[in-house]
Design a protein around this motif. Structure first.
Motif, PDB file in Angstrom:
ATOM      1  N   GLN A  20      34.751  42.199  64.392  1.00  0.00           N
ATOM      2  CA  GLN A  20      34.824  41.241  65.498  1.00  0.00           C
ATOM      3  C   GLN A  20      36.198  40.603  65.630  1.00  0.00           C
ATOM      4  OE1 GLN A  20      30.781  39.385  64.230  1.00  0.00           O
ATOM      5  NE2 GLN A  20      30.926  39.023  66.421  1.00  0.00           N
ATOM      6  N   HIS A 115      28.737  44.147  57.391  1.00  0.00           N
ATOM      7  CA  HIS A 115      28.421  43.300  58.539  1.00  0.00           C
ATOM      8  C   HIS A 115      28.331  44.208  59.780  1.00  0.00           C
ATOM      9  CE1 HIS A 115      28.602  38.982  60.212  1.00  0.00           C
ATOM     10  NE2 HIS A 115      28.216  39.766  61.198  1.00  0.00           N
ATOM     11  N   PHE A 116      27.201  44.860  59.914  1.00  0.00           N
ATOM     12  CA  PHE A 116      26.788  45.680  61.073  1.00  0.00           C
ATOM     13  C   PHE A 116      27.450  47.048  61.206  1.00  0.00           C
ATOM     14  CE2 PHE A 116      25.626  41.590  63.683  1.00  0.00           C
ATOM     15  CZ  PHE A 116      24.534  41.371  62.854  1.00  0.00           C
ATOM     16  N   ASN A 159      24.709  41.668  55.841  1.00  0.00           N
ATOM     17  CA  ASN A 159      24.458  40.631  56.827  1.00  0.00           C
ATOM     18  C   ASN A 159      23.260  41.006  57.699  1.00  0.00           C
ATOM     19  OD1 ASN A 159      25.448  38.173  58.345  1.00  0.00           O
ATOM     20  ND2 ASN A 159      25.404  39.661  60.021  1.00  0.00           N
ATOM     21  N   GLU A 160      22.256  40.156  57.715  1.00  0.00           N
ATOM     22  CA  GLU A 160      21.137  40.220  58.659  1.00  0.00           C
ATOM     23  C   GLU A 160      20.464  41.588  58.783  1.00  0.00           C
ATOM     24  OE1 GLU A 160      22.653  38.707  62.357  1.00  0.00           O
ATOM     25  OE2 GLU A 160      22.604  36.644  61.646  1.00  0.00           O
ATOM     26  N   HIS A 216      19.108  36.170  58.697  1.00  0.00           N
ATOM     27  CA  HIS A 216      19.026  35.503  59.998  1.00  0.00           C
ATOM     28  C   HIS A 216      17.608  34.939  60.128  1.00  0.00           C
ATOM     29  CE1 HIS A 216      20.245  35.240  64.365  1.00  0.00           C
ATOM     30  NE2 HIS A 216      18.969  34.896  64.381  1.00  0.00           N
ATOM     31  N   ASN A 276      21.758  32.291  58.070  1.00  0.00           N
ATOM     32  CA  ASN A 276      22.335  32.255  59.415  1.00  0.00           C
ATOM     33  C   ASN A 276      21.277  31.639  60.326  1.00  0.00           C
ATOM     34  OD1 ASN A 276      24.302  33.763  58.187  1.00  0.00           O
ATOM     35  ND2 ASN A 276      23.982  35.617  59.385  1.00  0.00           N
ATOM     36  N   TYR A 278      20.608  29.816  64.118  1.00  0.00           N
ATOM     37  CA  TYR A 278      21.146  29.508  65.448  1.00  0.00           C
ATOM     38  C   TYR A 278      20.191  28.725  66.336  1.00  0.00           C
ATOM     39  CZ  TYR A 278      25.133  32.526  64.599  1.00  0.00           C
ATOM     40  OH  TYR A 278      26.284  33.057  64.088  1.00  0.00           O
ATOM     41  N   GLU A 335      26.106  31.054  58.605  1.00  0.00           N
ATOM     42  CA  GLU A 335      26.452  31.072  60.031  1.00  0.00           C
ATOM     43  C   GLU A 335      25.625  30.016  60.747  1.00  0.00           C
ATOM     44  OE1 GLU A 335      26.183  34.819  62.169  1.00  0.00           O
ATOM     45  OE2 GLU A 335      26.965  35.929  60.453  1.00  0.00           O
ATOM     46  N   TRP A 373      29.887  29.479  62.635  1.00  0.00           N
ATOM     47  CA  TRP A 373      30.224  30.694  63.374  1.00  0.00           C
ATOM     48  C   TRP A 373      30.766  30.257  64.721  1.00  0.00           C
ATOM     49  CZ3 TRP A 373      30.474  35.731  61.975  1.00  0.00           C
ATOM     50  CH2 TRP A 373      30.872  36.608  62.994  1.00  0.00           C
ATOM     51  N   GLU A 380      32.117  39.782  70.550  1.00  0.00           N
ATOM     52  CA  GLU A 380      30.740  39.428  70.229  1.00  0.00           C
ATOM     53  C   GLU A 380      29.800  40.613  70.524  1.00  0.00           C
ATOM     54  OE1 GLU A 380      29.221  37.155  68.451  1.00  0.00           O
ATOM     55  OE2 GLU A 380      27.305  37.986  69.117  1.00  0.00           O
ATOM     56  N   TRP A 381      29.981  41.710  69.829  1.00  0.00           N
ATOM     57  CA  TRP A 381      29.103  42.879  69.906  1.00  0.00           C
ATOM     58  C   TRP A 381      28.804  43.263  71.366  1.00  0.00           C
ATOM     59  CZ3 TRP A 381      30.046  44.530  65.321  1.00  0.00           C
ATOM     60  CH2 TRP A 381      30.129  43.660  64.253  1.00  0.00           C
ATOM     61  N   PHE A 389      32.225  31.888  70.974  1.00  0.00           N
ATOM     62  CA  PHE A 389      31.639  31.107  69.879  1.00  0.00           C
ATOM     63  C   PHE A 389      32.684  30.312  69.107  1.00  0.00           C
ATOM     64  CE2 PHE A 389      27.901  33.868  70.361  1.00  0.00           C
ATOM     65  CZ  PHE A 389      26.849  33.093  69.879  1.00  0.00           C
TER      66      PHE A 389
HETATM   67  C1  FCB Z   1      24.970  36.739  64.183  1.00  0.00           C
HETATM   68  C2  FCB Z   1      25.933  37.792  63.684  1.00  0.00           C
HETATM   69  C3  FCB Z   1      27.382  37.491  64.019  1.00  0.00           C
HETATM   70  C4  FCB Z   1      27.515  36.977  65.434  1.00  0.00           C
HETATM   71  C5  FCB Z   1      26.591  35.811  65.653  1.00  0.00           C
HETATM   72  C6  FCB Z   1      26.714  35.178  67.011  1.00  0.00           C
HETATM   73  O1  FCB Z   1      23.683  37.293  64.295  1.00  0.00           O
HETATM   74  O2  FCB Z   1      25.825  37.906  62.280  1.00  0.00           O
HETATM   75  O3  FCB Z   1      28.154  38.652  63.805  1.00  0.00           O
HETATM   76  O4  FCB Z   1      27.234  38.010  66.319  1.00  0.00           O
HETATM   77  O5  FCB Z   1      25.265  36.230  65.454  1.00  0.00           O
END
Ligand code: FCB
Length: 442
Positions: A20, A115-116, A159-160, A216, A276, A278, A335, A373, A380-381, A389
């Protein structure tokens, strides 16, 4: 109003992922995915992102000047191991420089191994649907920690995992773009095995390292609290998305709904919980949503929402941290943040979430650090550069960095190690920071 100090040595920082922010990552599945029109909003691509592969030193200067004392980042597997078993001395030397640069500035590194993104050769070998990927990942983790253990104490394997499986194999919006529940379950199983193997190998060779995983977790509440079907669906979501992973790692076996597995791993394979958090989702029973456990996600208006329409729900951080006390492990918030292009809601988001965290600490939740984060707006993917962010705006064309008011508020929290009782933000108008120039000492 809550007003109080955080524990001594509390870690305050921001989190990023290599793909990212770095730019130039052309050897992984995401880069291939980005080349297909329609996959990413505005057909954005992750190169150059924040060009941080080149600018890490001045970027870390800026974070330090904002009083952060920790930083979470990930290492790009496809750079380090561009072909099976071939490790790049250049990439390893680069990451050694990166971690040393953090240490030199008093920023405690928190390193994520996955991380993804996946190297293209892993994808060719079947990605995380192939059982062998768990072994490949563990060998990578072993090699990397052998090289870099002396520079970082806190390591996150993956990650997640649930997000990887959900976005890539249930919704099909991320690579490899499948919609296949069976594949998603296989992927979660291999990710968990990858974590187990990596955990064992790292701890065997470097018992002093703290090794965990970034989960997450969301709050799932019933859309209609009085409707038993909605409550049942919310409870099922909580079990599947939030509890499966934690229980599997605690018990050393896969505890999947809908799937029997004999796979076994070590018990208690986390030294800390990476959280993480949100937002929350309200779910309603709908018999047409079979593939999503009969749960339809609902929105109630009016509620403050981010640019991605995620609800601002700080109480959810408190509830999640309180729930995690049962794991009896130290917790890092790895995050927490908001997409907010205008920085209209982020100051409030930061303040209310940090306060919620403090309340949880005061009620006994063993939280040791908080990584917002994120520092810089980045790739952002699937949302490309449209979702912003950052505590610091970053223009992917000019590479100009500009600290947002929320970034200055966060700096004040980090500096004082407490939630300010009253918040006075310095005036908003600020001259831009020249690309790569950390002279901004706000
Ligand atoms: C999380 C991801 C991170 C980013 C945030 C917004 O799920 O780990 O890479 O995309 O969301």
């Amino acid at each position: 109003m809550i007003d109080g100090k955080f524990p001594e040595n509390f870690l305050w920082g921001t989190a990023t992922a290599a793909h990212q922010v770095e730019g130039g990552n052309h050897g992984n599945d995401w880069w291939a995915w980005e080349q297909v029109p329609g996959h990413i909003k505005n057909n954005d691509r992750s190169d150059p992102a924040c060009d941080q592969y080149e600018r890490f030193r001045t970027d870390f200067d800026l974070l330090r000047s904002l009083h952060q004392n920790a930083h979470r980042l990930s290492l790009e597997w496809s750079r380090i191991e561009p072909a099976p078993g071939q490790f790049s001395a250049t990439a390893l030397a680069h990451y050694r420089d990166v971690l040393q640069a953090l240490r030199d500035r008093g920023l405690e590194p928190m390193v994520t191994l996955h991380h993804f993104t996946n190297p293209s050769w892993i994808v060719a070998a079947g990605g995380w649907e192939a059982a062998g990927t768990a072994e490949h990942f563990a060998s990578f983790a072993e090699r990397v920690t052998d090289e870099l253990a002396g520079l970082a104490r806190i390591w996150i394997t993956i990650n997640e995992p649930t997000v990887v499986a959900y976005q890539g194999y249930v919704r099909g919006e991320w690579p490899p773009g499948k919609r296949d529940l069976g594949a998603a379950l296989r992927v979660v199983a291999t990710l968990i095995r990858g974590h187990w193997l990596a955990y064992e190998r790292i701890k065997h060779r470097h018992p002093e390292l703290q090794v965990g995983l970034a989960h997450h977790l969301r709050i799932f509440d019933p859309f209609r609290w009085f409707a038993p079907q909605d409550r049942a669906v919310a409870a099922a979501f909580t079990r599947v998305f939030n509890e499966t992973m934690l229980r599997s790692l605690r018990e050393g076996r896969l505890v999947f709904p809908l799937r029997h597995s004999n796979a076994r791993g070590p018990r208690d394979s986390q030294d800390f919980i990476g959280l993480n958090y949100y937002t929350r989702e309200l779910v309603r029973f709908n018999h047409r949503y079979r593939a999503e456990l009969f749960g339809q996600r609902m929105q109630v208006e009016p509620t403050p929402r981010s640019d991605l329409a995620w609800e601002l729900y700080p109480e959810g951080l408190y509830r999640t941290l309180m729930g995690l006390r049962r794991e009896q492990l130290p917790i890092y918030v790895t995050e927490n943040g908001i997409a907010d292009r205008d920085d209209a809601l982020r100051p409030e988001y930061v303040l209310t979430h940090v306060k919620a965290m403090l309340r949880a600490i005061q009620a006994g939740a063993p939280v040791r650090g908080y990584m917002h984060w994120t520092c810089f707006d980045n790739f952002e993917w699937a949302e490309g550069y449209s979702a912003k962010f950052g505590l610091i705006a970053c223009d992917p064309v000019t590479q100009e960095r500009r600290v947002r008011p929320s970034g200055r508020l966060y700096a004040e929290i980090c500096r004082r190690n407490e939630v300010p009782a009253t918040v006075e933000l310095p005036p908003a108008a600020q001259p831009p920071v020249e690309p790569g120039d950390p002279t901004d000492r706000r």
